[in-house]
Write a protein that holds these residues in place. Structure first.
Motif, PDB file in Angstrom:
ATOM      1  N   VAL A 147       0.803  -1.175  -0.026  1.00 53.24           N
ATOM      2  CA  VAL A 147       0.135   0.191   0.019  1.00 53.24           C
ATOM      3  C   VAL A 147       0.901   1.192  -0.082  1.00 53.24           C
ATOM      4  N   VAL A 148       2.038   1.162   0.440  1.00 50.06           N
ATOM      5  CA  VAL A 148       3.034   2.367   0.685  1.00 50.06           C
ATOM      6  C   VAL A 148       3.711   2.376  -0.629  1.00 50.06           C
ATOM      7  N   ILE A 149       4.155   1.297  -1.224  1.00 45.72           N
ATOM      8  CA  ILE A 149       4.729   1.360  -2.537  1.00 45.72           C
ATOM      9  C   ILE A 149       3.753   1.961  -3.363  1.00 45.72           C
ATOM     10  N   ARG A 150       2.580   1.607  -3.608  1.00 42.99           N
ATOM     11  CA  ARG A 150       1.471   2.238  -4.561  1.00 42.99           C
ATOM     12  C   ARG A 150       1.422   3.644  -4.269  1.00 42.99           C
ATOM     13  N   ALA A 151       1.539   4.102  -2.987  1.00 44.18           N
ATOM     14  CA  ALA A 151       1.352   5.425  -2.583  1.00 44.18           C
ATOM     15  C   ALA A 151       2.570   6.233  -3.086  1.00 44.18           C
ATOM     16  N   VAL A 152       3.731   5.697  -3.033  1.00 46.75           N
ATOM     17  CA  VAL A 152       4.909   6.412  -3.645  1.00 46.75           C
ATOM     18  C   VAL A 152       4.929   6.774  -5.050  1.00 46.75           C
ATOM     19  N   GLY A 153       4.411   5.661  -5.605  1.00 49.75           N
ATOM     20  CA  GLY A 153       4.156   5.559  -7.030  1.00 49.75           C
ATOM     21  C   GLY A 153       3.213   6.802  -7.572  1.00 49.75           C
ATOM     22  N   ARG A 154       2.291   6.962  -6.767  1.00 52.58           N
ATOM     23  CA  ARG A 154       1.180   8.030  -7.037  1.00 52.58           C
ATOM     24  C   ARG A 154       1.527   9.323  -6.572  1.00 52.58           C
ATOM     25  N   GLY A 155       2.582   9.428  -5.913  1.00 49.99           N
ATOM     26  CA  GLY A 155       2.940  10.810  -5.391  1.00 49.99           C
ATOM     27  C   GLY A 155       2.418  11.127  -4.125  1.00 49.99           C
ATOM     28  N   GLU A 156       1.927  10.135  -3.343  1.00 50.82           N
ATOM     29  CA  GLU A 156       0.937  10.340  -2.011  1.00 50.82           C
ATOM     30  C   GLU A 156       2.083  10.268  -0.980  1.00 50.82           C
ATOM     31  N   ALA A 157       3.245   9.744  -1.066  1.00 52.07           N
ATOM     32  CA  ALA A 157       4.446   9.643  -0.261  1.00 52.07           C
ATOM     33  C   ALA A 157       5.817   9.943  -0.785  1.00 52.07           C
ATOM     34  N   PRO A 158       6.553  10.613  -0.053  1.00 53.99           N
ATOM     35  CA  PRO A 158       7.937  10.833  -0.633  1.00 53.99           C
ATOM     36  C   PRO A 158       8.663   9.701  -1.000  1.00 53.99           C
ATOM     37  N   ALA A 159       9.207   9.803  -2.084  1.00 56.06           N
ATOM     38  CA  ALA A 159      10.265   8.689  -2.307  1.00 56.06           C
ATOM     39  C   ALA A 159      11.140   8.347  -1.188  1.00 56.06           C
ATOM     40  N   GLY A 160      11.743   7.133  -0.829  1.00 54.89           N
ATOM     41  CA  GLY A 160      12.396   6.652   0.310  1.00 54.89           C
ATOM     42  C   GLY A 160      11.648   6.231   1.277  1.00 54.89           C
ATOM     43  N   THR A 161      10.099   6.442   1.519  1.00 56.33           N
ATOM     44  CA  THR A 161       9.445   6.025   2.523  1.00 56.33           C
ATOM     45  C   THR A 161       9.682   4.758   2.873  1.00 56.33           C
ATOM     46  N   ASP A 162      10.074   4.521   4.109  1.00 55.26           N
ATOM     47  CA  ASP A 162      10.131   2.904   4.693  1.00 55.26           C
ATOM     48  C   ASP A 162       8.548   2.407   4.966  1.00 55.26           C
ATOM     49  N   ALA A 163       8.354   1.469   4.029  1.00 58.74           N
ATOM     50  CA  ALA A 163       7.020   0.956   4.048  1.00 58.74           C
ATOM     51  C   ALA A 163       6.797   0.425   5.047  1.00 58.74           C
ATOM     52  N   GLY A 164       7.707  -0.642   5.578  1.00 56.49           N
ATOM     53  CA  GLY A 164       7.597  -1.495   6.770  1.00 56.49           C
ATOM     54  C   GLY A 164       7.196  -0.635   7.994  1.00 56.49           C
ATOM     55  N   ALA A 165       7.914   0.437   8.282  1.00 57.83           N
ATOM     56  CA  ALA A 165       7.641   1.437   9.295  1.00 57.83           C
ATOM     57  C   ALA A 165       6.306   1.772   9.428  1.00 57.83           C
ATOM     58  N   VAL A 166       5.960   2.373   8.068  1.00 57.38           N
ATOM     59  CA  VAL A 166       4.599   2.855   8.074  1.00 57.38           C
ATOM     60  C   VAL A 166       3.293   2.001   8.344  1.00 57.38           C
ATOM     61  N   VAL A 167       3.406   0.890   7.709  1.00 64.17           N
ATOM     62  CA  VAL A 167       2.344  -0.086   8.082  1.00 64.17           C
ATOM     63  C   VAL A 167       2.364  -0.760   9.573  1.00 64.17           C
ATOM     64  N   ARG A 168       3.507  -0.610  10.174  1.00 60.68           N
ATOM     65  CA  ARG A 168       3.570  -0.908  11.684  1.00 60.68           C
ATOM     66  C   ARG A 168       2.978  -0.092  12.246  1.00 60.68           C
ATOM     67  N   ALA A 169       3.433   1.139  11.917  1.00 55.69           N
ATOM     68  CA  ALA A 169       2.913   2.515  12.830  1.00 55.69           C
ATOM     69  C   ALA A 169       1.491   2.813  12.759  1.00 55.69           C
ATOM     70  N   VAL A 170       0.736   2.409  11.799  1.00 58.00           N
ATOM     71  CA  VAL A 170      -0.579   2.545  11.860  1.00 58.00           C
ATOM     72  C   VAL A 170      -1.567   1.573  12.708  1.00 58.00           C
ATOM     73  N   SER A 171      -0.991   0.627  12.837  1.00 53.95           N
ATOM     74  CA  SER A 171      -1.499  -0.574  14.001  1.00 53.95           C
ATOM     75  C   SER A 171      -0.837  -0.483  15.209  1.00 53.95           C
ATOM     76  N   ALA A 172       0.144   0.203  15.663  1.00 54.92           N
ATOM     77  CA  ALA A 172       1.074   0.266  16.834  1.00 54.92           C
ATOM     78  C   ALA A 172       0.026   0.685  17.844  1.00 54.92           C
ATOM     79  N   PRO A 173      -0.801   1.684  17.714  1.00 58.24           N
ATOM     80  CA  PRO A 173      -1.584   2.204  18.908  1.00 58.24           C
ATOM     81  C   PRO A 173      -2.739   1.485  19.136  1.00 58.24           C
ATOM     82  N   LEU A 174      -3.341   0.751  18.316  1.00 57.40           N
ATOM     83  CA  LEU A 174      -4.084   0.020  18.531  1.00 57.40           C
ATOM     84  C   LEU A 174      -3.928  -1.234  19.230  1.00 57.40           C
TER      85      LEU A 174
END
Length: 224
Positions: A147-174
């Motif tokens: 989902v992050v790789i696609r977002a980078v391709g669409r320009g919704e996330a900066p190049a070089g965004t750590d995809a693994g860190a992002v998907v962990r961050a969204v579930s961490a508070p839950l």
């Protein structure tokens, strides 16, 4: 119970899966383990229980899995082989929200949450179960990175965004509320976690090799 026929040895977790009778036996054991965890939790799960509910003789269970630890680990290994795929809503906002809501849906219903919650509990009591749980979530997060790789391709996330860190961050508070503070979770909290993660993505927080922001007071100007 099935105690008269010898079967080929089950492969080590992570290796190629055979079909036929061996696969059916592993599935039956997995289902019994899931039922036992949901009903009694890890401390009360026994080889005798799994034998009774799977139809596999306990001597076979000991020979192939070594005991409860091995059966729990293999049940998690099988769970990680499912065909689950991450959401594809067309936007990073929607995908992060969907991922967070899936956590709430999976653990908010006591009936659905019983077995996965017991797996988490088992990981605190069994090193082998902990390794299996870590591998299970590593695979889940690996799939979610798309989902992050696609977002980078669409320009919704900066190049070089750590995809693994992002998907962990969204579930961490839950997961913090579910397993540490034991607070309830709902869709509002899921959406909040998604928005917070999205804001961090857009700010470049998860960009690899990003320069750390300056901290502390600015240096004083030299005297003239």
């Amino acid at each position: 119970m099935n105690d008269s026929t010898e079967e080929p040895e089950a492969p080590a977790p992570g290796s190629r899966r055979p079909g036929g009778r061996t696969a059916r036996t592993r599935a039956a054991v997995r289902d019994a383990v899931l039922t036992g965890l949901a009903e009694h939790g890890y401390p009360a799960l026994t080889v005798e229980y799994v034998a009774e509910h799977s139809g596999v003789h306990k001597t076979t269970l000991y020979r192939r899995w070594g005991g409860v630890e091995g059966m729990v680990a293999d049940a998690l290994d099988l769970a990680g082989e499912d065909a689950w795929t991450p959401p594809d809503t067309g936007s990073l906002t929607g995908d992060l929200r969907a991922l967070a809501r899936e956590v709430v849906e999976g653990f908010g219903d006591p009936a659905r949450a019983a077995a996965p919650t017991a797996f988490v509990g088992a990981a605190f009591q069994s090193p082998r179960a902990a390794d299996a749980l870590r591998s299970f979530y590593a695979e889940r997060f690996r799939r979610c990175e798309e989902v992050v790789i696609r977002a980078v391709g669409r320009g919704e996330a900066p190049a070089g965004t750590d995809a693994g860190a992002v998907v962990r961050a969204v579930s961490a508070p839950l997961f913090l509320r579910l397993f540490v503070t034991r607070e309830p979770v709902d869709e509002e909290l899921a959406d909040q976690a998604a928005r917070a993660t999205l804001a961090a993505v857009e700010a470049g927080v998860f960009t690899r090799n990003a320069e750390a922001p300056a901290t502390g007071p600015a240096p004083a100007a030299p005297e003239s």
